[in-house]
Design a protein around this motif. Structure first.
Motif, PDB file in Angstrom:
ATOM      1  N   PHE A 197     -12.520 -13.538 -27.545  1.00  0.00           N
ATOM      2  CA  PHE A 197     -13.680 -13.658 -28.431  1.00  0.00           C
ATOM      3  C   PHE A 197     -14.123 -15.119 -28.536  1.00  0.00           C
ATOM      4  O   PHE A 197     -15.314 -15.426 -28.424  1.00  0.00           O
ATOM      5  N   LEU A 198     -13.175 -16.032 -28.723  1.00  0.00           N
ATOM      6  CA  LEU A 198     -13.508 -17.449 -28.860  1.00  0.00           C
ATOM      7  C   LEU A 198     -14.042 -18.018 -27.548  1.00  0.00           C
ATOM      8  O   LEU A 198     -14.958 -18.842 -27.544  1.00  0.00           O
ATOM      9  N   HIS A 227     -15.673 -24.984 -36.023  1.00  0.00           N
ATOM     10  CA  HIS A 227     -16.429 -23.842 -35.505  1.00  0.00           C
ATOM     11  C   HIS A 227     -15.499 -22.653 -35.254  1.00  0.00           C
ATOM     12  O   HIS A 227     -15.797 -21.506 -35.609  1.00  0.00           O
ATOM     13  N   ALA A 228     -14.346 -22.944 -34.682  1.00  0.00           N
ATOM     14  CA  ALA A 228     -13.375 -21.891 -34.375  1.00  0.00           C
ATOM     15  C   ALA A 228     -12.905 -21.185 -35.646  1.00  0.00           C
ATOM     16  O   ALA A 228     -12.703 -19.978 -35.666  1.00  0.00           O
ATOM     17  N   ASN A 272     -15.115 -14.565 -39.095  1.00  0.00           N
ATOM     18  CA  ASN A 272     -15.976 -13.445 -38.694  1.00  0.00           C
ATOM     19  C   ASN A 272     -15.173 -12.374 -37.977  1.00  0.00           C
ATOM     20  O   ASN A 272     -15.350 -11.184 -38.208  1.00  0.00           O
ATOM     21  N   LEU A 293     -15.561 -18.740 -36.748  1.00  0.00           N
ATOM     22  CA  LEU A 293     -15.534 -17.572 -35.865  1.00  0.00           C
ATOM     23  C   LEU A 293     -14.325 -16.689 -36.150  1.00  0.00           C
ATOM     24  O   LEU A 293     -14.413 -15.460 -36.134  1.00  0.00           O
ATOM     25  N   GLU A 343     -15.782 -16.431 -25.358  1.00  0.00           N
ATOM     26  CA  GLU A 343     -17.176 -15.984 -25.264  1.00  0.00           C
ATOM     27  C   GLU A 343     -18.104 -16.932 -26.020  1.00  0.00           C
ATOM     28  O   GLU A 343     -19.270 -17.085 -25.682  1.00  0.00           O
ATOM     29  N   GLN A 344     -17.588 -17.520 -27.089  1.00  0.00           N
ATOM     30  CA  GLN A 344     -18.380 -18.460 -27.893  1.00  0.00           C
ATOM     31  C   GLN A 344     -18.238 -19.893 -27.372  1.00  0.00           C
ATOM     32  O   GLN A 344     -18.681 -20.837 -28.015  1.00  0.00           O
ATOM     33  N   GLY A 345     -17.565 -20.054 -26.259  1.00  0.00           N
ATOM     34  CA  GLY A 345     -17.432 -21.351 -25.620  1.00  0.00           C
ATOM     35  C   GLY A 345     -16.309 -22.218 -26.157  1.00  0.00           C
ATOM     36  O   GLY A 345     -16.311 -23.429 -25.959  1.00  0.00           O
ATOM     37  N   ILE A 346     -15.354 -21.608 -26.831  1.00  0.00           N
ATOM     38  CA  ILE A 346     -14.228 -22.381 -27.364  1.00  0.00           C
ATOM     39  C   ILE A 346     -12.962 -22.056 -26.581  1.00  0.00           C
ATOM     40  O   ILE A 346     -12.533 -20.899 -26.502  1.00  0.00           O
ATOM     41  N   ASP A 360     -13.708 -28.640 -31.763  1.00  0.00           N
ATOM     42  CA  ASP A 360     -14.079 -27.220 -31.844  1.00  0.00           C
ATOM     43  C   ASP A 360     -13.457 -26.524 -33.054  1.00  0.00           C
ATOM     44  O   ASP A 360     -13.838 -25.410 -33.388  1.00  0.00           O
TER      45      ASP A 360
END
Ligand SMILES: [Zn+2]
Length: 105
Positions: free
Chosen positions: A19-20, A59-60, A66, A63, A22-25, A56
């Protein structure tokens, strides 16, 4: 690297890792590789997710929140409680299996 999250099991850790990503992390999964070698110690070792780039992390964390909230919501949708008899009924049924009371929407 900074530790983000200690997962309950390898499957959860891997789901979160994908999942992370996919968000670029970019993250690495540490801990679970010990389970093969450590034998009886394995039960005490939880796979942990580490963020590769420290910038990151904030932001991580959002996410991650979420991700865990979504999982709770999904669980909530799998069953409903009959208002008449209080039985738990699976989401795919619109009538209570016990007393045939229709689901209240
Ligand atoms: Zn019922």
């Amino acid at each position: 690297m900074l530790k983000l999250y200690e997962a309950a099991d390898r499957i959860e850790a891997q789901m979160l890792k994908d999942f992370l990503l996919e968000q670029g992390i970019e993250t690495v999964l540490l801990g679970d590789y010990l389970s093969g070698a450590a034998g009886e110690l394995a039960a005490n070792i939880f796979p942990a997710l580490w963020v590769v780039n420290e910038e990151d992390l904030p932001h991580a964390k959002i996410l991650l929140q979420n991700f865990t909230n979504n999982r709770i919501q999904t669980v909530g949708e799998t069953a409903w409680v009959c208002p008449k008899c209080g039985e738990k009924v699976d989401a795919e049924f619109d009538l209570c299996w016990n007393c045939a009371t229709p689901r209240r929407r």
